[in-house]
Design an enzyme around this catalytic site. Structure first.
Site, short mmCIF file in Angstrom:
data_model
loop_
_atom_site.label_atom_id
_atom_site.label_comp_id
_atom_site.label_asym_id
_atom_site.label_seq_id
_atom_site.Cartn_x
_atom_site.Cartn_y
_atom_site.Cartn_z
N LYS A 1 0.85 -1.19 0.00
CA LYS A 1 0.00 0.00 0.00
C LYS A 1 0.89 1.23 0.00
CE LYS A 1 -3.66 2.32 2.55
NZ LYS A 1 -4.69 2.21 3.60
N LYS B 1 -2.21 -1.50 -3.88
CA LYS B 1 -3.08 -0.34 -3.79
C LYS B 1 -2.27 0.93 -3.84
CE LYS B 1 -6.19 1.74 -0.48
NZ LYS B 1 -6.71 1.69 0.86
C1 PBG Z 1 -7.24 3.17 5.51
C2 PBG Z 1 -7.68 3.19 4.09
C3 PBG Z 1 -7.54 4.22 3.16
C4 PBG Z 1 -8.13 3.75 1.99
C5 PBG Z 1 -8.61 2.49 2.24
N1 PBG Z 1 -8.31 2.14 3.52
C6 PBG Z 1 -7.00 5.58 3.32
C7 PBG Z 1 -5.57 5.82 3.56
O1 PBG Z 1 -4.76 4.91 3.71
O2 PBG Z 1 -5.21 6.99 3.65
C8 PBG Z 1 -8.23 4.53 0.71
C9 PBG Z 1 -9.24 4.01 -0.25
C10 PBG Z 1 -9.52 4.94 -1.38
O3 PBG Z 1 -8.86 5.96 -1.57
O4 PBG Z 1 -10.45 4.62 -2.14
N2 PBG Z 1 -8.30 2.81 6.37
#
Ligand code: PBG
Length: 323
Positions: free
Chosen positions: A197, A249
């Site tokens: 991520k 992601k």
């Molecule tokens: C964290 C989380 C995020 C997203 C999914 N889970 C935000 C982040 O890490 O800042 C982002 C998903 C998206 O942008 O569609 N709980």
């Protein structure tokens, strides 16, 4: 110069021929729909940064889940939007916290007809907006956060989540949560590791979707966008710690990472087409700059081609219905 001996165009002459030799197909069951449930609202609330996506009330969440199941989606991923937040994210593991309440609603509505997943992270529940708890110097405390994640995992499993989506990027989070689940006999609860991520600007619209209060960024725990080798390390550790599925992601800006991960592991690979990817296509389409429906299908096809077996997308119900 002679004429070509090889004529690749021969295979492209008719829709039937193109269909026959098409290498990448999407099916509804590949798609997972992220859903937001907001505490204390009776009607769904529009999200300005994500046109077409809403924060659901408990009642409208059930309707959206029914529609998604009818369209044949592979799963639902639930996020909670609480009314109050504190330093340790107490709402995250409280049985009456909105995410756990929403999970029980979802399971009650869909049973085992689709896969119910829960976002397992503290950022929606902390008043500082970080994915973990902070130490006395304001840094995200990895190991103290693991204890919070273990408690969240038990609450989410108890509330009926089939799959826990560990999105916090703490070291050791998969192993810690797996052990906590196994200790209480929940060996059947799956872990989807957001293994690679990235610290991405493409999460921008999501921050509005969950009312995030974050000041600063997540660069001390999420990955540097320029690093690919590190993604393979994260994935290797998560699989070793017991991840049942791994995810990359965002999706479209990281297709090279997705391909490398898909080639490296023997567990299913997911990709998350995040809020910014969604918003870009919707905004360009609204401005008349792009053919919306084609752009959506092309982006999903590209993510699938790069190696994702499962795709989280805010268009899941719409596309599943169209397929
Ligand atoms: C964290 C989380 C995020 C997203 C999914 N889970 C935000 C982040 O890490 O800042 C982002 C998903 C998206 O942008 O569609 N709980």
């Amino acid at each position: 110069m002679g004429f070509p001996v090889e004529r690749p165009r021969r295979l492209r002459q008719t829709p039937a021929l193109r269909r026959l030799v098409s290498q990448t197909r999407l099916s509804p069951s590949d798609l997972v729909l992220p859903l937001f449930v907001r505490e204390g609202v009776d009607e769904p609330v529009a999200i300005g940064s994500m046109p077409g996506v809403v924060q659901h009330s408990r009642a409208s969440l059930r309707v959206a889940a029914r529609e998604a199941v009818a369209a044949g989606v592979g799963g639902l991923m639930l996020f909670g939007v609480p009314t109050t937040r504190d330093a340790v994210g107490s709402g995250a593991d409280h049985p009456d916290g909105i995410l756990n309440v929403g999970l029980r609603d979802l399971r009650d509505e869909v049973g085992d007809r689709t896969v119910v997943m829960a976002d397992l992270c503290l950022d929606e529940f902390t008043d500082h907006g970080h994915c973990g708890v902070l130490d006395d110097r304001g840094r995200v405390d990895n190991d103290a956060t693991l204890e919070r994640y273990a408690s969240m995992a038990l609450a989410q499993a108890e509330s009926g989540a089939h799959v826990l989506g560990l999105s916090g990027m703490m070291d050791g989070q998969v192993g810690h949560v797996r052990a906590a689940l196994d200790d209480v006999g929940r060996t059947d609860t799956l872990v989807l590791a957001y293994a690679a991520k990235y610290a991405s600007a493409f999460y921008g619209p999501f921050r509005e979707a969950v009312g995030s209060t974050l000041v600063g960024d997540r660069a001390t725990y999420q990955q540097d966008p320029g690093n690919a080798v590190e993604a393979l390390r994260e994935v290797r550790l998560d699989v070793a710690e017991g991840a049942d599925l791994v995810m990359v992601k965002p999706a479209l800006p990281y297709l090279d990472v997705l391909r490398q991960v898909a080639d490296a592991v023997d567990v299913p690979v997911a990709a998350y087409q995040v809020s910014g990817e969604y918003a870009m296509i919707e905004a360009a389409a609204a401005a008349g700059m792009i053919d919306r429906d084609r752009a959506i299908l092309e982006s999903l096809t590209a993510i699938r081609r790069a190696g994702a077996q499962v795709i989280l997308t805010y268009w899941a119900s719409e596309v599943a219905a169209r397929l």
